[in-house]
Every structure is written in C-alpha cells, then in structure tokens.
Design a protein around this motif. Structure first.
Motif, PDB file in Angstrom:
ATOM      1  N   ALA A  76       0.775  -0.776   0.245  1.00  0.00           N
ATOM      2  CA  ALA A  76      -0.556   0.268   0.021  1.00  0.00           C
ATOM      3  C   ALA A  76       1.147   1.781  -0.118  1.00  0.00           C
ATOM      4  O   ALA A  76       2.132   1.213   0.594  1.00  0.00           O
ATOM      5  CB  ALA A  76      -1.094   0.252   1.162  1.00  0.00           C
ATOM      6  N   ASP A  77       0.588   2.496  -0.724  1.00  0.00           N
ATOM      7  CA  ASP A  77       1.157   3.455  -0.503  1.00  0.00           C
ATOM      8  C   ASP A  77       1.790   3.925   0.858  1.00  0.00           C
ATOM      9  O   ASP A  77       2.498   4.282   1.104  1.00  0.00           O
ATOM     10  CB  ASP A  77       0.139   5.021  -1.456  1.00  0.00           C
ATOM     11  N   TRP A  78       0.780   3.681   1.118  1.00  0.00           N
ATOM     12  CA  TRP A  78       1.317   4.437   3.075  1.00  0.00           C
ATOM     13  C   TRP A  78       1.958   3.579   3.643  1.00  0.00           C
ATOM     14  O   TRP A  78       2.832   4.306   4.441  1.00  0.00           O
ATOM     15  CB  TRP A  78      -0.601   4.667   3.882  1.00  0.00           C
ATOM     16  N   GLU A  79       1.977   2.115   2.898  1.00  0.00           N
ATOM     17  CA  GLU A  79       3.681   1.031   3.757  1.00  0.00           C
ATOM     18  C   GLU A  79       4.886   2.188   3.763  1.00  0.00           C
ATOM     19  O   GLU A  79       5.886   1.670   3.962  1.00  0.00           O
ATOM     20  CB  GLU A  79       3.147   0.107   3.873  1.00  0.00           C
ATOM     21  N   LEU A  80       4.742   2.259   2.784  1.00  0.00           N
ATOM     22  CA  LEU A  80       6.015   2.826   1.599  1.00  0.00           C
ATOM     23  C   LEU A  80       6.142   3.947   2.371  1.00  0.00           C
ATOM     24  O   LEU A  80       7.580   4.675   2.655  1.00  0.00           O
ATOM     25  CB  LEU A  80       5.971   3.097   0.759  1.00  0.00           C
ATOM     26  N   ALA A  81       5.181   5.188   1.917  1.00  0.00           N
ATOM     27  CA  ALA A  81       5.779   6.303   2.405  1.00  0.00           C
ATOM     28  C   ALA A  81       5.546   7.153   4.054  1.00  0.00           C
ATOM     29  O   ALA A  81       5.723   8.217   4.640  1.00  0.00           O
ATOM     30  CB  ALA A  81       4.678   7.724   1.753  1.00  0.00           C
ATOM     31  N   GLY A  82       4.786   6.252   4.505  1.00  0.00           N
ATOM     32  CA  GLY A  82       4.406   6.439   5.720  1.00  0.00           C
ATOM     33  C   GLY A  82       2.861   7.031   6.100  1.00  0.00           C
ATOM     34  O   GLY A  82       2.224   8.114   4.518  1.00  0.00           O
ATOM     35  N   GLY A  83       1.800   6.953   7.598  1.00  0.00           N
ATOM     36  CA  GLY A  83       1.188   7.549   7.623  1.00  0.00           C
ATOM     37  C   GLY A  83       0.309   8.116   8.855  1.00  0.00           C
ATOM     38  O   GLY A  83       1.622   7.624   9.300  1.00  0.00           O
ATOM     39  N   TRP A  84      -0.587   8.343   8.901  1.00  0.00           N
ATOM     40  CA  TRP A  84      -1.532   8.113  10.591  1.00  0.00           C
ATOM     41  C   TRP A  84      -2.456   7.257  10.233  1.00  0.00           C
ATOM     42  O   TRP A  84      -2.941   6.711   9.717  1.00  0.00           O
ATOM     43  CB  TRP A  84      -2.039   9.368  10.477  1.00  0.00           C
ATOM     44  N   THR A  85      -2.556   6.534  11.908  1.00  0.00           N
ATOM     45  CA  THR A  85      -3.441   5.516  12.134  1.00  0.00           C
ATOM     46  C   THR A  85      -4.211   6.456  13.440  1.00  0.00           C
ATOM     47  O   THR A  85      -3.592   6.570  14.209  1.00  0.00           O
ATOM     48  CB  THR A  85      -3.767   4.496  12.769  1.00  0.00           C
ATOM     49  N   THR A  86      -5.665   5.959  12.950  1.00  0.00           N
ATOM     50  CA  THR A  86      -6.244   6.990  14.433  1.00  0.00           C
ATOM     51  C   THR A  86      -7.565   5.692  14.810  1.00  0.00           C
ATOM     52  O   THR A  86      -8.028   4.950  14.232  1.00  0.00           O
ATOM     53  CB  THR A  86      -7.943   7.897  13.192  1.00  0.00           C
ATOM     54  N   VAL A  87      -7.241   5.634  16.356  1.00  0.00           N
ATOM     55  CA  VAL A  87      -7.380   4.670  17.175  1.00  0.00           C
ATOM     56  C   VAL A  87      -8.506   4.916  17.402  1.00  0.00           C
ATOM     57  O   VAL A  87      -6.988   6.363  18.830  1.00  0.00           O
ATOM     58  CB  VAL A  87      -6.204   3.448  17.376  1.00  0.00           C
ATOM     59  N   GLY A  93     -10.551   7.225  18.294  1.00  0.00           N
ATOM     60  CA  GLY A  93      -9.771   8.656  18.216  1.00  0.00           C
ATOM     61  C   GLY A  93      -8.281  10.012  18.316  1.00  0.00           C
ATOM     62  O   GLY A  93      -8.453  11.005  18.643  1.00  0.00           O
ATOM     63  N   ALA A  94      -7.760   8.586  18.547  1.00  0.00           N
ATOM     64  CA  ALA A  94      -6.025   8.671  19.054  1.00  0.00           C
ATOM     65  C   ALA A  94      -5.404   8.741  17.520  1.00  0.00           C
ATOM     66  O   ALA A  94      -5.490   7.604  17.328  1.00  0.00           O
ATOM     67  CB  ALA A  94      -5.149   8.672  20.363  1.00  0.00           C
ATOM     68  N   ARG A  95      -4.122   9.720  17.714  1.00  0.00           N
ATOM     69  CA  ARG A  95      -4.009   9.458  16.232  1.00  0.00           C
ATOM     70  C   ARG A  95      -2.187   8.778  16.807  1.00  0.00           C
ATOM     71  O   ARG A  95      -2.209   9.445  16.995  1.00  0.00           O
ATOM     72  CB  ARG A  95      -3.681  11.120  15.562  1.00  0.00           C
ATOM     73  N   VAL A  96      -1.989   7.650  15.995  1.00  0.00           N
ATOM     74  CA  VAL A  96      -0.843   7.272  15.940  1.00  0.00           C
ATOM     75  C   VAL A  96      -0.338   7.036  14.450  1.00  0.00           C
ATOM     76  O   VAL A  96      -0.399   6.879  14.081  1.00  0.00           O
ATOM     77  CB  VAL A  96      -0.593   5.439  16.410  1.00  0.00           C
ATOM     78  N   LYS A  97       1.086   7.194  14.994  1.00  0.00           N
ATOM     79  CA  LYS A  97       2.116   7.515  13.790  1.00  0.00           C
ATOM     80  C   LYS A  97       2.504   6.106  13.026  1.00  0.00           C
ATOM     81  O   LYS A  97       3.062   5.509  13.887  1.00  0.00           O
ATOM     82  CB  LYS A  97       3.485   8.112  14.224  1.00  0.00           C
ATOM     83  N   ASP A  98       2.542   5.613  11.913  1.00  0.00           N
ATOM     84  CA  ASP A  98       3.104   4.682  11.188  1.00  0.00           C
ATOM     85  C   ASP A  98       4.284   5.515  10.917  1.00  0.00           C
ATOM     86  O   ASP A  98       4.264   6.198   8.912  1.00  0.00           O
ATOM     87  CB  ASP A  98       1.839   3.876  10.370  1.00  0.00           C
ATOM     88  N   GLU A  99       5.229   3.953  11.052  1.00  0.00           N
ATOM     89  CA  GLU A  99       6.793   4.525   9.731  1.00  0.00           C
ATOM     90  C   GLU A  99       6.604   4.010   8.474  1.00  0.00           C
ATOM     91  O   GLU A  99       6.584   2.187   8.210  1.00  0.00           O
ATOM     92  CB  GLU A  99       7.725   4.029  10.893  1.00  0.00           C
ATOM     93  N   ASP A 103     -13.131   1.141  14.791  1.00  0.00           N
ATOM     94  CA  ASP A 103     -12.704   1.917  15.440  1.00  0.00           C
ATOM     95  C   ASP A 103     -11.166   2.319  15.166  1.00  0.00           C
ATOM     96  O   ASP A 103     -10.058   3.375  15.291  1.00  0.00           O
ATOM     97  CB  ASP A 103     -11.894   1.275  16.682  1.00  0.00           C
ATOM     98  N   THR A 104     -10.338   1.829  13.436  1.00  0.00           N
ATOM     99  CA  THR A 104      -9.928   2.232  13.417  1.00  0.00           C
ATOM    100  C   THR A 104      -9.150   2.739  11.610  1.00  0.00           C
ATOM    101  O   THR A 104      -9.893   2.426  10.843  1.00  0.00           O
ATOM    102  CB  THR A 104      -8.094   0.823  13.243  1.00  0.00           C
ATOM    103  N   ASN A 105      -8.635   3.619  11.431  1.00  0.00           N
ATOM    104  CA  ASN A 105      -8.874   4.340   9.717  1.00  0.00           C
ATOM    105  C   ASN A 105      -7.698   5.422   9.537  1.00  0.00           C
ATOM    106  O   ASN A 105      -6.614   5.377  10.285  1.00  0.00           O
ATOM    107  CB  ASN A 105      -9.413   5.007   9.005  1.00  0.00           C
ATOM    108  N   LYS A 106      -6.614   4.646   8.455  1.00  0.00           N
ATOM    109  CA  LYS A 106      -5.786   4.831   7.823  1.00  0.00           C
ATOM    110  C   LYS A 106      -5.937   6.237   7.188  1.00  0.00           C
ATOM    111  O   LYS A 106      -6.899   6.748   6.514  1.00  0.00           O
ATOM    112  CB  LYS A 106      -5.045   3.966   6.974  1.00  0.00           C
ATOM    113  N   GLU A 107      -4.726   7.595   7.732  1.00  0.00           N
ATOM    114  CA  GLU A 107      -4.794   9.085   7.036  1.00  0.00           C
ATOM    115  C   GLU A 107      -3.006   8.111   6.406  1.00  0.00           C
ATOM    116  O   GLU A 107      -2.278   8.281   6.684  1.00  0.00           O
ATOM    117  CB  GLU A 107      -4.613   9.811   7.995  1.00  0.00           C
ATOM    118  N   ALA A 108      -3.320   8.777   5.065  1.00  0.00           N
ATOM    119  CA  ALA A 108      -2.435   7.967   4.379  1.00  0.00           C
ATOM    120  C   ALA A 108      -1.485   9.364   4.237  1.00  0.00           C
ATOM    121  O   ALA A 108      -2.430  10.629   4.472  1.00  0.00           O
ATOM    122  CB  ALA A 108      -2.575   8.105   3.573  1.00  0.00           C
ATOM    123  N   GLY A 109      -0.098   9.722   3.733  1.00  0.00           N
ATOM    124  CA  GLY A 109       0.893  11.159   4.129  1.00  0.00           C
ATOM    125  C   GLY A 109       1.639  10.221   5.298  1.00  0.00           C
ATOM    126  O   GLY A 109       1.924  10.271   6.329  1.00  0.00           O
TER     127      GLY A 109
END
Length: 543
Positions: free
Chosen positions: A470-481, A483-489, A536-542
C-alpha cells in the motif's frame, strides 16, 4: 360489524382527526385503512387472493375487488391471483400479458379479532408516516441550532422535546459537568439526523466547535450577512476556545465586530458556553502569520515551516514557553487544531542547541567522508550543504563561491563525494542481494540501493512483493485508533519519499506485471485501498 352497515362518512372523519393529531396527510391515513380492510378481506376469502379496497374520498364508501393479473404460461405461480392468456379470454377481449381481471366481491364483516388486527395495521402505518414526517422536517436542519425543553434524563443522556419530536443530548456532548432538570430550556447544535428502524434519531451537541460558530452567527450580524467569515474553530469545551475570522470589508475589523461594544457580543456566547474563554484571532492566508496569531497571548520569535511533512516549528523566548504551551498543553493544542498543523515549540536556547548539534554532526560527516579538516568542513556547512549528495551533484559554480575554493579543489571535493556515495551504494546493493532481492526489483526505476536494502529487511524481495504494498506502507501515514492519532513509519519514509511518489511507483509495478490495464488509468494513480476497514481504526495516508 359490516362495513356497509356503518356510517361511511365516519371513516373520512376518523382519518381527518388522526391526521390532524399526528400532523400527517389524511391521504396516508385513508391508505392505511384501505390496507387494513384488504388484509381483513384476505383472511375471509383467502390469503393468496389479491384483494384490494378503495375508499371513496367524498362519500367514504368502501369497495372490495378481487384482481387477477394476466401472465405468461410459464410464469404462473399463484393460481388465485394470476391467470394465463387462455384462461383470461372468457373475461377479456383479446387479453394481453399485464392486463387485469377485476371482480367485485361482497364487503366483509369485521369481527372482534379482525377489527383489532385492522386497528394495529392502521396504527403501524400512521406511526411510520409520523416518523417519515419527522425525518423530513429535521434532516435539513442538521448543522443548525435548535431550542428545546428537557423532558427527562436517561443514563446521563438528556432527552429533549424539540417540538414535533424528541432529540438526544448524549452525556459526552454536554459541556463539563452541566446538569439539567425536567422542563429546563436548552439550546443545542443539531449534529446529526439519522433514519433508523425505531424512528428518526436527532443527535444534539453542545461541545461541537460548530455550535460556537453558529452562536457567533446569531450574535454578530456581519457574520450572518457574510461580511465576516469564520474560517476555523477549535474548542476545549467548557474551558477555552479559539476562533479565526476574516473580514471581506476593509472598513470592518473582524475581531472588534465579534467582540462587540464593551464585549457584549462575545459575552453572550461565553454565557451560553458556561464561561468558556474565547480567543478571537484574525485569519491570515500566510500560515506562519496565522500560527503566530493562533498562539496568542504568547510571543513568537521565529517560525520554521516544513511543507513536506506539514509540520511547523515555533521558537519562543524562554520566559514565554509555559504561556505558549498553556495549562496541560491547551494553548498549543488549540492552535494546532485551528491551523491543522503539527506544532513543535522550542525555546531560543533549545533551538540554538539543536542548530549547534546539527552543525556539528554535518561537520563531522564531511570531515570523515571527504577527509577534510574541521575548518573546511565547517565552511561547507555554513554555506548550506547538508549531505554528500548536494556536494557531489551541485553545480560546481556554487562551490567556487566559497572562500579559498578554486576549480581544482571543487573538482576534488565532488570526486571524493561521488566515490563515497558509490561505495555506499555498492555496499547497500550487495547487502540487498545477500538478503535475496531479485533482479526484477533491482532494475525497477526509482528505487535506490539503500531503498532496496530497507525493503529486503522487511521481506519485500521481488517486483510482485513490491506491487502488493500500500502507498502508506511505503511513505508512512497516521492511524486513528479510538480517536487518537498514531504514527505509522513507512518503509521508505526515511528516504523522504512522498505519498504521490509511492502511489506512482506501486501503480507502475502493477502495470509492468499486467495486474492493471494502463488504458484504464486516468492519469493520476488512485489511492491504495488495500488496508483493512475497521470501525475503530482508519488510515490517514501521508508522511
């Protein structure tokens, strides 16, 4: 009781009375009566028959008919309600598929059970019509303020009478510890209106940022008229809020208009919000200027904006640090919500130490990699060079602007930098191959040896493996769990690859493998949707 023996006009009078009471159309009530009488007739003549009832809208006379539909021979399923073309010939001239044979049947007598069943049908249809009416009335009012009267409290949730229906103010949508008693008047924001099986559900809120925006629209005529616009709102309900405004009339001060004479306008909003402190901030297109305004009352020394990562660093005097952060981080948190930026706050001393540390690390890099003395390495850093790539591939003229650097020295510097980079690339490529990376991935355009090594360490060794990313797996993104934003490297995030570049590379790999038809692409690669959907979880690519 036979229908014919009853006062036929009584049906119409009953329908009109029910319609007035429930505030629905009389036609809906009459249709419900027709349906209930038809069901009663089916119980008398046979459930498989198509019995229809028509009540005359003027006289109240109810007529009962049996309907049989002409269908093709092979489509006959219900012999009581369907006939073939051949069977219809005694009743119709030149019958065609779709024609109907209509016979008058005697009115039925409603016994006690049938009458009770008919009553239940009518009540159910009336309830459904009432719910539809409520939903149609309130669905377009979402996003507005409504006044109501508290009816009761259920498990901390407030049930509010809003005129032609009930609404719910959940306990997490109340400001602080505010409490209400029955018959208290309440003002709230209609956050959502949903059509559900138990009827329309109207959800209210007093903590939503738009509640405050709507209150200002009611108190400030310039906002209502569109002369002043609310650009952004951030709230810590019951404690503090920030609102950004802009004026489209140069003669009107947006902040002054919202404050009002002696603070009358803003105080009216503060009173409704249980004393919530409100900072009114002038909006500015320049993000740095807007952020400086948003951090008021703290003073800002310098702003450094990182466009690529959508982050911003704010430098404040040492004595202003606590004021800029606010109690429990409230001030900087609200400023971040208002601007939509991730904000890092540093003091002058911290920023100076960090800059010195970066200067020393870059100096050490040039000293070790290019075999330079400390003074010369410091010259390169002072001129803005941050890495070996810049030294190796920059136009030689930029090196010649450094004091003491001639053409031979510049050429030697670039040659050394390129030799070091080539050695690093070879070492990274050898490491990637040792990990099992195949030529299909090595030859893929856009991936450097260091990127290949990073991918191989994560088990991505073939072009097929890369194409499934997935694009966010390469470039990184944020996961909302929750209501809290968690950084995905991202696997390639440290190489400063953007989301768009990751999308392009993944899509190119899929085209090369034949998974995607290039003629079906509309120029821009679509965002990857391979991640799992979760409530409960959604990806915010970027990045």
């Amino acid at each position: 009781m036979a229908i014919t023996s009853a006062n036929q006009l009584e049906l119409l009078q009953t329908a009109e009375a029910v319609a007035r009471e429930k505030m629905i159309e009389p036609e809906l009530v009459i249709e419900a009566m027709e349906d209930s009488l038809a069901r009663a007739a089916k119980s008398r003549y046979g459930a498989e028959m198509d019995i229809r009832v028509k009540i005359d809208r003027k006289t109240g006379n109810a007529s009962f008919t049996r309907v049989r539909t002409v269908v093709a021979d092979e489509e006959v399923e219900n012999y009581q309600a369907q006939v073939t073309v051949e069977q219809a010939k005694p009743y119709l001239d030149n019958p065609q598929i779709g024609d109907e044979i209509i016979d008058i049947v005697p009115p039925v007598e409603l016994g006690r059970i049938a009458a009770q069943s008919a009553k239940q049908v009518i009540l159910q249809r009336v309830r459904e019509a009432e719910r539809d009416r409520q939903y149609e009335e309130f669905k377009d009012r979402a996003g507005t303020i409504i006044n109501g009267v508290v009816k009761r409290e259920e498990y901390g949730n407030i049930i509010v009478d809003v005129g032609r229906g009930e609404a719910i103010l959940r306990r997490n949508e109340k400001i602080g510890r505010e409490s209400y008693r029955p018959n208290d008047r309440i003002r709230a924001y209609i956050k959502d209106v949903r059509r559900e099986t138990r009827g329309p559900q109207i959800f209210l809120s007093r903590t939503d940022p738009q509640f405050m925006a709507e209150l200002f629209k009611m108190e400030v005529p310039e906002i209502y008229d569109g002369v002043i616009e609310i650009k952004a709102v951030a709230r810590d309900p019951g404690s503090r809020a920030k609102i950004a405004v802009i004026s489209y009339d140069s003669s009107i001060d947006p902040v002054g208009a919202c404050v009002g004479m002696r603070g009358s306008r803003v105080q009216a909003v503060v009173g409704e919000l249980q004393g919530e402190k409100i900072d009114i901030i002038p909006w500015n297109e320049d993000q740095a200027t807007f952020l400086v305004n948003a951090l008021q009352p703290a003073e800002v020394s310098k702003v450094v904006f990182d466009e690529e990562n959508n982050k911003i660093e704010v430098v404040v005097p040492d004595e202003q640090l606590s004021l800029a952060i606010g109690r429990r981080g409230q001030n900087v948190r609200l400023a971040s919500q208002l601007t939509g930026l991730d904000i890092d706050i540093l003091t002058d001393e911290e920023e100076s130490k960090r800059r010195q540390a970066e200067f020393n690390s870059r100096t050490a890099l040039f000293m070790e990699a290019l075999d330079l003395d400390e003074f010369f390495a410091q010259l390169l850093v002072a001129e803005g060079f941050t890495n070996l790539e810049e030294v190796a591939y920059v136009d030689q003229g930029e090196l010649l602007t450094i004091d003491g650097v001639d053409g031979d020295t510049a050429a030697e510097l670039q040659a050394r930098a390129r030799d070091v980079l080539e050695a690093k690339n070879k070492a990274a490529l050898d490491a990637a191959r040792a990990l099992g990376v195949e030529d299909s991935l090595v030859e893929f355009e856009g991936l450097t040896p260091q990127m290949l090594e990073a991918l191989a360490k994560d088990g991505i060794k073939t072009l097929e493996d890369f194409a499934t990313c997935a694009d966010w797996e390469l470039a990184g993104g944020w996961t909302t769990v929750n209501g809290a934003r968690v950084k995905d490297e991202g696997l390639l995030e440290k190489f400063e690859i953007s989301l768009e570049e990751a999308q392009t590379m993944v899509m190119t790999a899929r085209v090369m493998l034949g998974w995607v038809d290039p003629t079906e692409l509309d120029g821009e690669p679509e965002a990857d949707d391979t991640e799992d959907d979760d409530d409960d979880t959604n990806k915010e690519a970027g990045a």
